[in-house]
Scaffold this motif. Structure first.
Motif, PDB file in Angstrom:
ATOM      1  N   SER A  46      11.935  -0.962  10.516  1.00  0.00           N
ATOM      2  CA  SER A  46      10.688  -1.833  10.816  1.00  0.00           C
ATOM      3  C   SER A  46       9.712  -1.547   9.632  1.00  0.00           C
ATOM      4  O   SER A  46       8.726  -2.740   9.259  1.00  0.00           O
ATOM      5  CB  SER A  46      10.016  -1.655  12.062  1.00  0.00           C
ATOM      6  OG  SER A  46       9.507  -0.417  12.398  1.00  0.00           O
ATOM      7  N   ARG A  47       9.942  -0.317   8.935  1.00  0.00           N
ATOM      8  CA  ARG A  47       8.898  -0.285   8.001  1.00  0.00           C
ATOM      9  C   ARG A  47       9.445  -0.304   6.647  1.00  0.00           C
ATOM     10  O   ARG A  47       8.917  -0.030   5.395  1.00  0.00           O
ATOM     11  CB  ARG A  47       8.219   1.271   8.222  1.00  0.00           C
ATOM     12  CG  ARG A  47       7.236   0.964   9.243  1.00  0.00           C
ATOM     13  CD  ARG A  47       6.554   2.519   9.673  1.00  0.00           C
ATOM     14  NE  ARG A  47       6.092   2.388  10.983  1.00  0.00           N
ATOM     15  CZ  ARG A  47       5.045   1.758  11.404  1.00  0.00           C
ATOM     16  NH1 ARG A  47       4.117   1.343  10.584  1.00  0.00           N
ATOM     17  NH2 ARG A  47       4.757   1.734  12.545  1.00  0.00           N
ATOM     18  N   VAL A  62       6.358  12.148  -2.531  1.00  0.00           N
ATOM     19  CA  VAL A  62       6.383  10.819  -2.646  1.00  0.00           C
ATOM     20  C   VAL A  62       6.727  10.385  -1.339  1.00  0.00           C
ATOM     21  O   VAL A  62       5.961   9.384  -0.745  1.00  0.00           O
ATOM     22  CB  VAL A  62       7.638  10.443  -3.530  1.00  0.00           C
ATOM     23  CG1 VAL A  62       7.605   9.098  -3.649  1.00  0.00           C
ATOM     24  CG2 VAL A  62       7.181  11.148  -4.814  1.00  0.00           C
ATOM     25  N   ALA A  63       7.689  10.900  -0.395  1.00  0.00           N
ATOM     26  CA  ALA A  63       8.065  10.379   0.814  1.00  0.00           C
ATOM     27  C   ALA A  63       6.828  10.488   1.769  1.00  0.00           C
ATOM     28  O   ALA A  63       6.400   9.819   2.710  1.00  0.00           O
ATOM     29  CB  ALA A  63       9.074  11.348   1.450  1.00  0.00           C
ATOM     30  N   LYS A 117       0.753  -1.293  -0.006  1.00  0.00           N
ATOM     31  CA  LYS A 117       0.096   0.082   0.031  1.00  0.00           C
ATOM     32  C   LYS A 117       0.987   1.283   0.039  1.00  0.00           C
ATOM     33  O   LYS A 117       0.382   2.200  -0.560  1.00  0.00           O
ATOM     34  CB  LYS A 117      -0.988  -0.066   1.256  1.00  0.00           C
ATOM     35  CG  LYS A 117      -1.922  -1.058   1.016  1.00  0.00           C
ATOM     36  CD  LYS A 117      -3.122  -1.155   2.183  1.00  0.00           C
ATOM     37  CE  LYS A 117      -4.227  -2.229   2.223  1.00  0.00           C
ATOM     38  NZ  LYS A 117      -4.726  -2.447   3.083  1.00  0.00           N
ATOM     39  N   ALA A 118       2.000   1.355   0.621  1.00  0.00           N
ATOM     40  CA  ALA A 118       3.177   2.197   0.605  1.00  0.00           C
ATOM     41  C   ALA A 118       3.496   2.500  -0.866  1.00  0.00           C
ATOM     42  O   ALA A 118       3.610   3.818  -1.408  1.00  0.00           O
ATOM     43  CB  ALA A 118       4.187   2.096   1.426  1.00  0.00           C
ATOM     44  N   ILE A 119       3.896   1.457  -1.494  1.00  0.00           N
ATOM     45  CA  ILE A 119       4.255   1.440  -2.849  1.00  0.00           C
ATOM     46  C   ILE A 119       3.245   2.294  -3.760  1.00  0.00           C
ATOM     47  O   ILE A 119       3.410   3.176  -4.544  1.00  0.00           O
ATOM     48  CB  ILE A 119       4.672  -0.051  -3.449  1.00  0.00           C
ATOM     49  CG1 ILE A 119       5.804  -0.513  -2.599  1.00  0.00           C
ATOM     50  CG2 ILE A 119       4.859   0.173  -4.975  1.00  0.00           C
ATOM     51  CD1 ILE A 119       7.315  -0.139  -2.943  1.00  0.00           C
ATOM     52  N   ALA A 155       2.217   3.592   4.935  1.00  0.00           N
ATOM     53  CA  ALA A 155       2.982   2.541   5.426  1.00  0.00           C
ATOM     54  C   ALA A 155       2.517   2.550   7.170  1.00  0.00           C
ATOM     55  O   ALA A 155       2.258   1.493   7.659  1.00  0.00           O
ATOM     56  CB  ALA A 155       4.497   3.047   5.678  1.00  0.00           C
ATOM     57  N   PHE A 156       2.282   3.855   7.587  1.00  0.00           N
ATOM     58  CA  PHE A 156       1.704   3.921   9.085  1.00  0.00           C
ATOM     59  C   PHE A 156       0.323   3.279   8.980  1.00  0.00           C
ATOM     60  O   PHE A 156      -0.278   2.884  10.022  1.00  0.00           O
ATOM     61  CB  PHE A 156       1.649   5.150   9.624  1.00  0.00           C
ATOM     62  CG  PHE A 156       2.975   5.517  10.624  1.00  0.00           C
ATOM     63  CD1 PHE A 156       2.714   4.805  11.870  1.00  0.00           C
ATOM     64  CD2 PHE A 156       4.148   6.037  10.051  1.00  0.00           C
ATOM     65  CE1 PHE A 156       4.134   5.108  12.547  1.00  0.00           C
ATOM     66  CE2 PHE A 156       5.232   6.216  10.868  1.00  0.00           C
ATOM     67  CZ  PHE A 156       5.474   5.890  12.146  1.00  0.00           C
ATOM     68  N   GLU A 157      -0.452   3.529   7.847  1.00  0.00           N
ATOM     69  CA  GLU A 157      -1.831   3.262   7.755  1.00  0.00           C
ATOM     70  C   GLU A 157      -1.878   1.683   7.704  1.00  0.00           C
ATOM     71  O   GLU A 157      -3.069   1.112   8.048  1.00  0.00           O
ATOM     72  CB  GLU A 157      -2.581   3.870   7.102  1.00  0.00           C
ATOM     73  CG  GLU A 157      -2.744   5.350   7.479  1.00  0.00           C
ATOM     74  CD  GLU A 157      -3.330   6.565   6.551  1.00  0.00           C
ATOM     75  OE1 GLU A 157      -3.484   5.952   5.234  1.00  0.00           O
ATOM     76  OE2 GLU A 157      -3.332   7.449   7.013  1.00  0.00           O
TER      77      GLU A 157
END
Lengths: 357, 357
Positions: free
Chosen positions: B216-217, B252-253, B41-43, B260-262
């Motif tokens: 960790s992420r 993007v970041a 999902k982060a990608i 990533a947090f979600e």
């Protein structure tokens, strides 16, 4: 204010960037962003970087990007290579490192009285004395004014927010009068007009140039800036960087920035379009009675003899058009208007006509 | 060395990050990167950010990301909100701002003698006196040792490069003994074991916590870090940041970090996998005769009674396996080995068997 703060924090008056409104239907002409998008090849390169390899650190030395920049400017022709190039997280970070690493001296730093308003903030942050040097009445830098004792010289070329360009011969005059201090030419807007001082970098060991990908390369959202200078100056920046953050540029930023530098054809055609838009906007503003300073940037600096700058900015804001106005001596009457798309210009001019007539 | 440098640059001994080799077939277990990739999902969120809007600056206040982090940690339950969160270009940048903004005091900063080797570099950069506090013979932090005059306290939890975890009760003891200075808990590795001090942030106005998305992420290649603390501490970081670089995180970041947090489900399952891999690696190293410190991180710190650390590291390097070894007092015999994939572990253990037998 808190007892936990370092003494310096208490005194800091931070920089205030141009507003980044979250309303999407504004005509946003206030932070000198590019009216069109970045190179499609840069987008493609960033897409290719979105893999599981993001789990890995980026190259801390950004070798591939620095090589592309060295090639773009043909530094080899001046005896240089990628060791003459430094990259960072936007040119603001690069400037910060330059202030920290090259301008902390006993004598004061010199910069124009009307210039990028981040410079005095860096001076506060790093405890650097400074003196401002008045621009001429025509808002130009006069090289003669920089031949006095100092611990360094910095100015944007073209200057911001005036847009006025300094010729390379005048820059050489400043370099020659200041052989023992760094002369930093902040070329955030150089691609829109004027000649880059990169052409002089092999001949002057006191010349440092900064640039950004946020303006002419339409990548303000990516955060990449750079510096070019001889290796002894780049080394100062590297030492600060490696004592601050080993990895300032992520994998996506490195890939996008490199592709942007390598796509010359797109870059050249975009430059022409922005310059055409700027000239057209200038002519239309002049027809409405504005005085517009000659601009080599992607913005124009303009005042109207019958309307106060703050009033105009406010009236435009009420019509959903955002420009920048500085409540500062000598320039409070001016609006700094980013060169936009034809549609944005039409909306701006329509709103101005309403206000002025 | 150059006459142009600020005095501070001459004295700097920059941090040396772990090697980022450009050879692709190495078994790379030296910089504590995540063995698997980031959240899909982060990608996807980063892909969605790759549009012409990259011409626009990002949100300088990173409001959406900070809100997601506040939600993730349920700061509301402690009376907090996104104003308790600071974000920056990797936790190294966040740490640098904390040293600059919160640790420049007359009394020395305290940190463990064996710890993240960037801390003394920041002290040099910002002219901060420091004293190191010896870990116990079992390489643990003893809270009692931090009850002495100081201008601040910083330690990683779990500690690096030992991997040892400090319990929240011990952290509270340090916080209570140091009510007038900032106690910074550097939680780069907290997600792999140990309890986050975020649970204490509402009760201690002297507590600042830093974290990174690099471990960790699985986003070391993106460069995002954060701090959590009460608003008067976050404000010090904001003042430094806004006097340094208004836009540290690009579009993007911001998008990737928020997604990533979600994505809690992916994060949780990845954590379990890394912890399983760590326990399995620990058992196998112990069977080969290694002493392995109890680790709450995504690396193990191990020494062999019959083989010098530097020799082992070198012999592994010759077999295309890269680990980290520190030529420092007390820990020169240890290898710091990042937890990798099953295949990487197999290659490591095979190489070690060859060397040791």
């Amino acid at each position: 204010m808190s007892r936990f703060w370092s003494a310096r924090v208490r005194e800091l008056v931070p920089y205030v960037p141009g507003e980044q409104p979250k309303i999407s239907n504004l005509v946003k002409l206030n932070t000198n962003e590019h009216p069109f998008g970045p190179s499609p090849k840069a987008i493609a390169a960033m897409q290719a970087a979105l893999t599981d390899d993001l789990r890995l650190y980026p190259d801390p030395n950004a070798d591939a990007l620095r090589q592309s920049i060295a090639d773009y400017y043909d530094l080899a022709a001046q005896g240089g290579d990628k060791s003459w190039v430094f990259v960072g997280n936007g040119s603001d970070e690069v400037l910060a490192h330059a202030f920290h690493g090259l301008f902390q001296h006993d004598k004061p730093l010199l910069f124009p009285d009307i210039s990028y308003s981040f410079y005095p903030v860096y001076c506060q942050l790093y405890d650097i004395a400074f003196e401002t040097v008045a621009l001429t009445p025509a808002f130009e830098i006069d090289p003669v004014d920089y031949a006095r004792p100092n611990g360094g010289v910095i100015f944007p070329n073209p200057n911001a927010p005036t847009g006025r360009v300094l010729a390379l011969a005048a820059i050489e005059q400043i370099l020659q009068a200041n052989r023992d201090v760094v002369v930093l030419v902040d070329e955030a807007y150089i691609d829109f007009g004027g000649d880059s001082a990169v052409a002089l970098v092999g001949r002057y060991d006191n010349l440092l140039i900064t640039q950004t990908l946020s303006k002419s390369r339409a990548l303000a959202g990516l955060r990449v800036g750079l510096a070019i200078g001889q290796p002894h100056l780049i080394e100062a920046l590297e030492r600060i960087k490696n004592s601050f953050n080993s990895y300032p540029l992520g994998r996506v930023a490195l890939a996008g920035a490199q592709a942007a530098f390598e796509d010359r054809a797109y870059f050249d055609s975009m430059q022409q379009m922005v310059v055409m838009q700027r000239d057209s906007l200038t002519a239309k503003l002049e027809r409405m009675g504005f005085e517009v300073l000659p601009s080599g940037a992607n913005f124009v600096f303009a005042r109207h003899p019958a309307h106060a700058g703050a009033d105009l900015a406010q009236a435009l804001r009420e019509r959903a058009v955002v420009v920048r106005q500085f409540n500062k001596p000598r320039i409070a009457e001016f609006l700094r208007i980013t060169v936009g798309t034809p549609d944005q210009h039409a909306a701006l001019l329509e709103a101005l006509a309403e206000i002025i007539m």
